[in-house]
Design an enzyme around this catalytic site. Structure first.
Site, PDB file in Angstrom:
ATOM      1  N   GLU A 327       1.036  -1.255  -0.173  1.00 43.52           N
ATOM      2  CA  GLU A 327      -0.281   0.314  -0.343  1.00 43.52           C
ATOM      3  C   GLU A 327       0.597   1.274   0.116  1.00 43.52           C
ATOM      4  O   GLU A 327       1.708   1.392   0.911  1.00 43.52           O
ATOM      5  CB  GLU A 327      -0.996   0.344   0.911  1.00 43.52           C
ATOM      6  N   CYS A 328       0.836   1.401  -0.879  1.00 46.09           N
ATOM      7  CA  CYS A 328       0.878   3.287  -0.601  1.00 46.09           C
ATOM      8  C   CYS A 328       2.673   3.378  -1.077  1.00 46.09           C
ATOM      9  O   CYS A 328       3.709   2.712  -2.137  1.00 46.09           O
ATOM     10  CB  CYS A 328       0.816   3.995  -0.147  1.00 46.09           C
ATOM     11  N   GLY A 329       3.552   3.715   0.223  1.00 43.95           N
ATOM     12  CA  GLY A 329       4.968   3.374   0.161  1.00 43.95           C
ATOM     13  C   GLY A 329       5.558   1.648   0.516  1.00 43.95           C
ATOM     14  O   GLY A 329       6.109   1.461  -0.585  1.00 43.95           O
TER      15      GLY A 329
END
Length: 436
Positions: A327-329
């Protein structure tokens, strides 16, 4: 029976978090059992709440969650003496289109739970106008009740007197006034506050905030303003399917964000969580059946991640036979290249073709509704997932098959579709809930 209240403000950056932490610690120091919540999708504040109270805090979100889920989450405050929900942005600020049970505004939670609102007002650069703002907020929505106001960053006793008189004239209680006090400023970075777990002195800072607020605010009057509250039993729980039975979870300063309610839901469904640290060059647990890389700040540690061969080779080997999701990073680390703010490119794990850059900063912020085009851990193709995206990275390349069709809160299709390749999947949004 618990007493519940909401801490809100006309806007962001006024001092909601500081007042919430100070009240929570001050009441805890008096022997009260305090439970905090965060209204909205901000993922940083709950860890500060936990540091102040000694109890885990979770997010409640009217755009992403139904009333049953919110009732289930807040019921953890049933054994507390006082429950505080910290708002996000301004009291009535949400998105234009209604979500599951509201627009994501703090006012939705205040009305849903029938908890009164304590407003933090920063009257810098104004005097009587602060009372007009407070009165407007009080009268804007009939179902939201204002308990009173705490003034923050007042310039002088004369300034305080002017504002107090004006508030009294419109029938609004003033619980106290805080002069400027640099010692209780919380450090910030590009995604908001520096996270609680990264601050060795966070306990001392909260103690000082509690002392300072207790000196200038009538915290007994604030407590008396709270509504006596009996939690309503929820018809259902969180309805969250864990991504696997045994989950290898990346967890360190670079992978520090996952919503607390998600971890609790996974455990409640019988899943086991095995944490590992990519920054310590650890590979995911070989006995796990899925690996989950949360968001965080990989851009601040990109050189270390690129140099940690054991982590990178271990993750690649894991992904050869079992699902890996970021997720994201975490999604960025599953890609091929991450360019940091100085323009230095770092090789990532290469499980996906994603290339991202912080040298070309662009803010991406908002709720996301994703319809999965293919399965991801815990969710089947066609599932509708609600989440939130907040980052400053720019996509340089996203060549793999899209994971989902993703819309923002207005219904507009966005380019951050996520990716899938083999056993690897990733999204830029952080999952909050699945539509049922």
């Amino acid at each position: 029976m618990a007493a519940g209240l909401i801490i809100s403000a006309p806007a962001s950056g006024v001092g909601k978090t500081t007042l919430t932490l100070a009240l929570a610690r001050a009441w805890r120091n008096r022997g009260l059992n305090v439970q905090c919540f965060k209204s909205g999708p901000d993922y940083i504040d709950p860890a500060f709440h936990a540091a102040a109270t000694g109890r885990a805090s979770v997010n409640v979100d009217s755009w992403a969650m139904d009333r049953g889920t919110i009732s289930h989450l807040v019921s953890r405050g049933a054994d507390a003496d006082v429950v505080i929900a910290e708002g996000s942005m301004g009291l009535f600020d949400g998105v234009a289109a209604r979500g599951v049970s509201g627009t994501g505004a703090t006012a939705d939670i205040a009305e849903m739970l029938s908890w009164p609102v304590v407003l933090v007002i920063d009257p810098s650069g104004q005097a009587q106008t602060a009372a007009a703002i407070a009165a407007g907020l009080r009268d804007y929505r009939p179902g939201v009740r204002l308990a009173g106001v705490v003034l923050n960053r007042v310039a002088s006793p004369r300034h305080e007197d002017l504002v107090r008189r004006a508030l009294t004239d419109v029938g609004i209680a003033v619980f106290g006034a805080l002069p400027r006090h640099a010692e209780i400023s919380l450090p910030k970075r590009h995604l908001g506050l520096v996270q609680a777990e990264e601050q060795a002195e966070i306990g001392k800072l909260i103690d000082e905030a509690a002392r300072f607020v207790a000196e200038h605010v009538d915290i007994d009057a604030v407590l008396r303003s709270a509504a006596i509250w009996l939690p309503q039993p929820a018809a259902n729980g969180l309805n969250v399917t864990p991504p696997g039975q045994r989950i290898a979870l990346a967890r360190d300063a670079a992978f520090s964000f996952v919503y607390p309610h998600m971890l609790e839901a996974w455990r409640a469904a019988g899943a086991e969580i095995s944490a590992f640290s990519p920054l310590a060059d650890e590979a995911p647990d070989a006995s796990a059946d899925v690996c989950w890389l949360p968001g965080g700040y990989p851009e601040l540690h990109a050189g270390t991640i690129a140099a940690n061969a054991r982590f990178r080779s271990g993750l690649r080997a894991f992904a050869g036979t079992r699902p890996v999701h970021g997720e994201c990073g975490g999604y960025m680390v599953l890609g091929t290249v991450l360019t940091d703010a100085d323009g230095v490119s770092h090789e990532m794990t290469g499980l996906l073709g994603l290339e991202t850059s912080f040298a070309k900063r662009r803010m991406h912020l908002g709720y996301r509704l994703a319809t999965l085009a293919a399965p991801m851990p815990g969710h089947q193709a066609g599932a509708r997932l609600r989440g939130h995206e907040f980052h400053y990275s720019t996509i340089l390349a996203q060549p793999d098959s899209p994971l989902a069709v993703v819309h923002d809160a207005t219904g507009a299709v966005i380019a951050e579709t996520g990716s899938r390749r083999g056993q690897a999947t990733g999204t830029f949004f952080h999952l909050i809930a699945e539509d049922r």
